[in-house]
Design an enzyme around this catalytic site. Structure first.
Site, PDB file in Angstrom:
ATOM      1  N   LEU A   1     -11.196  -5.337   3.756  1.00  0.00           N
ATOM      2  CA  LEU A   1     -10.655  -4.153   4.407  1.00  0.00           C
ATOM      3  C   LEU A   1     -10.486  -2.995   3.431  1.00  0.00           C
ATOM      4  CD1 LEU A   1      -9.449  -2.862   6.980  1.00  0.00           C
ATOM      5  CD2 LEU A   1      -7.213  -3.749   6.249  1.00  0.00           C
ATOM      6  N   ASP A   2     -11.126  -1.861   3.755  1.00  0.00           N
ATOM      7  CA  ASP A   2     -10.993  -0.619   2.992  1.00  0.00           C
ATOM      8  C   ASP A   2     -11.307  -0.814   1.503  1.00  0.00           C
ATOM      9  OD1 ASP A   2     -10.230   0.717   5.302  1.00  0.00           O
ATOM     10  OD2 ASP A   2      -8.094   0.330   4.976  1.00  0.00           O
ATOM     11  N   ALA A   3     -12.218  -1.733   1.196  1.00  0.00           N
ATOM     12  CA  ALA A   3     -12.525  -2.039  -0.206  1.00  0.00           C
ATOM     13  C   ALA A   3     -14.016  -1.947  -0.500  1.00  0.00           C
ATOM     14  CB  ALA A   3     -12.001  -3.423  -0.575  1.00  0.00           C
TER      15      ALA A   3
END
Length: 289
Positions: free
Chosen positions: A233-235
């Protein structure tokens, strides 16, 4: 020569002597006219990266034959070599996923309508129908795919979204504030094509309500991050970021309002660079030429 048809070559491999000479000689032997070139060696990974732009009319080959011949050059430079060649004459296709907030969609549609972003948008898909009217006003089909809270309902909704996207085989799938987490199978299927705009300066404030997190922490800078989507996530690999200054007088609503401007610009820049073949990904890092 802004309107000249071009072939764009991106290439990466473990660094060694003679890479530039090998690629340049290959293009020179074909009569290729190089109009833009960029190079980078990453000392941490020991990899070399380049982006080469040549005028298509100077190459006496069609794109498929050029790719076939360049494949031999790539193999000669290392089994790990990673490369792409695309034709600027091929229309770029972008499918946009949205939820309720429309500022990023409005901005992208405006850029497309004005010709600033010269792409085709064959579909906008939303898990709410709030943005259907503005999408259709631009002559673009809007597909409403409701998402239930039950895991099976979500899986069915994502399967429908995947089917709609596959119909257009887009060069980019843009999550324009699409407030749903892509399942791992879609992250894999859309790897290197799914682009998200996250409303914080990652890696700070991952996940939901980042402006609320920022306000609670009392930060003086907030920002936005355009990145490729991965199962983490969001990485995913970061394409572009920008920031703006805030202070103790700014409420969360102020941060949200100000942040929308940064989100729009950051997403449009990142998308443009992706479509122009300017972004080379290696692991979780990017080189933007």
């Amino acid at each position: 020569m802004p309107d000249t048809r071009k072939y764009v070559i991106t290439f990466g491999c473990p660094d060694r002597t003679g890479i530039v000479a090998r690629i340049s000689s290959f293009l020179a032997e074909l009569g290729g006219w190089i109009t833009d070139s960029a190079y980078h060696t990453d000392p941490d990974t020991g990899w070399f990266f380049t982006r080469q732009v040549v005028t298509a009319e100077s190459i006496p080959l069609e794109i498929d034959e050029l790719r076939a011949r360049f494949a031999g050059i790539a193999r000669s430079l290392g089994a790990e070599a990673n490369w792409k060649i695309f034709d600027s004459a091929e229309r770029r296709r972008v499918v946009i996923l949205v939820s309720k907030e429309g500022h990023c969609l409005y901005d992208l549609l405006g850029r497309v309508a004005s010709g600033e972003l010269d792409v085709d948008v064959p579909a906008v898909i939303g898990n709410h129908d709030n943005l259907a009217d503005i999408t259709r006003a631009h002559g673009i089909p809007f597909h409403h795919v409701p998402f239930g809270k039950d895991p099976e309902e979500k899986a069915e909704a994502f399967a429908q979204v995947a089917k709609l996207v596959a119909e257009h085989d887009p060069h980019a799938v843009v999550l324009a504030r699409f407030m749903q987490i892509l399942p791992p199978e879609l992250c894999e299927a859309w790897a290197g094509r799914a682009i998200n705009i996250h409303h914080s300066f990652l890696p700070s404030f991952v996940g939901a309500r980042p402006y609320h997190q920022a306000a609670a922490r009392g930060v003086k800078l907030v920002g936005a991050t355009c990145h490729y989507v991965t199962a983490d996530l969001d990485a995913g690999p970061i394409i572009e970021q920008d920031v703006l200054r805030v202070d103790h007088t700014d409420s969360v609503d102020d941060m949200v309002r100000k942040g929308r401007d940064v989100e729009k610009v950051t997403l449009s820049r990142g998308l443009r660079w992706h479509l122009e073949g300017r972004v080379l990904v290696h692991g979780n890092r990017t080189m933007v030429f």
